[in-house]
Scaffold this motif. Structure first.
Motif, short mmCIF file in Angstrom:
data_model
loop_
_atom_site.label_atom_id
_atom_site.label_comp_id
_atom_site.label_asym_id
_atom_site.label_seq_id
_atom_site.Cartn_x
_atom_site.Cartn_y
_atom_site.Cartn_z
N GLY A 151 0.77 -1.22 0.00
CA GLY A 151 0.00 0.00 0.00
C GLY A 151 0.81 1.28 0.00
O GLY A 151 0.25 2.37 -0.12
N VAL A 152 2.13 1.16 0.12
CA VAL A 152 2.99 2.35 0.13
C VAL A 152 3.42 2.69 -1.29
O VAL A 152 3.88 1.82 -2.04
N GLN A 153 3.26 3.93 -1.67
CA GLN A 153 3.71 4.42 -2.98
C GLN A 153 5.09 5.06 -2.81
O GLN A 153 5.24 6.02 -2.08
N TYR A 154 6.08 4.49 -3.47
CA TYR A 154 7.45 5.00 -3.36
C TYR A 154 7.70 5.99 -4.49
O TYR A 154 8.04 5.61 -5.61
N ASP A 155 7.53 7.27 -4.18
CA ASP A 155 7.69 8.32 -5.19
C ASP A 155 9.15 8.64 -5.47
O ASP A 155 9.50 9.10 -6.55
N THR A 156 10.00 8.41 -4.48
CA THR A 156 11.43 8.67 -4.64
C THR A 156 12.21 7.45 -4.14
O THR A 156 11.75 6.73 -3.24
N PRO A 157 13.39 7.19 -4.71
CA PRO A 157 14.20 6.05 -4.27
C PRO A 157 14.64 6.21 -2.81
O PRO A 157 14.81 7.32 -2.31
N LEU A 158 14.82 5.07 -2.15
CA LEU A 158 15.39 5.04 -0.80
C LEU A 158 16.90 4.82 -0.90
O LEU A 158 17.39 4.26 -1.87
N LYS A 159 17.61 5.27 0.10
CA LYS A 159 19.06 5.11 0.14
C LYS A 159 19.43 3.97 1.08
O LYS A 159 18.77 3.74 2.09
N LYS A 160 20.50 3.27 0.71
CA LYS A 160 20.86 2.07 1.46
C LYS A 160 22.37 1.89 1.56
O LYS A 160 23.11 2.19 0.62
N ILE A 161 22.79 1.37 2.73
CA ILE A 161 24.20 1.03 2.98
C ILE A 161 24.28 -0.48 3.20
O ILE A 161 23.55 -1.03 4.02
N VAL A 162 25.15 -1.13 2.46
CA VAL A 162 25.45 -2.55 2.71
C VAL A 162 26.95 -2.66 2.89
O VAL A 162 27.72 -2.21 2.04
N ILE A 163 27.37 -3.27 4.00
CA ILE A 163 28.79 -3.52 4.24
C ILE A 163 28.99 -5.02 4.32
O ILE A 163 28.28 -5.73 5.06
#
Length: 208
Positions: free
Chosen positions: A190-202
């Motif tokens: 039900g969530v509309q993602y209008d902009t990308p999310l940022k992510k850190i993977v180490i």
């Protein structure tokens, strides 16, 4: 007599190892982990799903690598919301590296559980997102793609998973060990993602 002596020595060693393992306290390990984050200036907490006993063991086995990873994480966590630099970055050569990215979370139906053996995953992202974690020895595990050592991953499905919802303002640090198959940061229904999310993977080298 020599065989008896070897048997007794082996038996006592196994007891000693068992006692050492059982003496590790999860609450103490969690407190240690929290203090470690504070010592390097990280204000985002570990998620409650983290195996803190294993985290402490891995840290003590490769302290220099973990110190470098947390130093990098401390800097990038503070920049997560405004991060504009993306890509893969070496922290300690092949022993520890990071990927910084932007992404649109996929619906759960389009995702899979993934697992690694050579590296441990530290993951931090913006929300809202869902996370799934499944034990690698799950009896309901279905192998979708066999583990590929050259890519250090395999892909799976399972009905034996725990899911966690991360709110938009509830950043936390997930740590996935080889026994933790994970379905990381997928879309909340039900969530509309209008902009990308940022992510850190180490990625941190796993110690046997």
């Amino acid at each position: 007599m020599r065989k008896i002596a070897i048997f007794i020595t082996t038996f006592l060693t196994l007891i000693s190892c068992s006692n050492n393992k059982s003496s590790v306290n999860m609450k103490e390990a969690e407190k240690w982990a929290s203090e470690l984050l504070k010592s390097v200036g990280i204000t985002i907490p570990f998620h409650s799903s983290v195996n803190f006993v294993e985290l402490k063991r891995q840290y003590e086995a490769n302290k220099s690598i973990w110190d470098a990873s947390f130093e990098f994480l401390a800097k990038k966590c503070n920049e997560l919301d405004t991060m504009t630099e993306f890509g893969t970055f070496d922290i300690i050569s092949k022993d520890c590296y990071s990927t910084l990215s932007e992404y649109i979370p996929k619906p759960e139906a389009e995702t899979k559980f993934e697992g690694h053996k050579k590296y441990i995953d530290i993951q931090v992202t913006q929300g809202p997102v869902m996370w799934g974690i499944c034990p690698s020895d799950s009896p309901s595990l279905e192998v979708l793609s066999e583990y590929d050592s050259s890519k250090d991953n395999g892909f799976y499905q399972s009905l034996d998973a725990k899911t966690y919802k991360q709110g938009a303002d509830e950043k936390c640090i997930f740590v996935f060990f080889p026994e933790d198959l994970h379905n990381p940061s997928y879309a909340v229904d039900g969530v509309q993602y209008d902009t990308p999310l940022k992510k850190i993977v180490i990625k941190v080298k796993h110690s046997e």
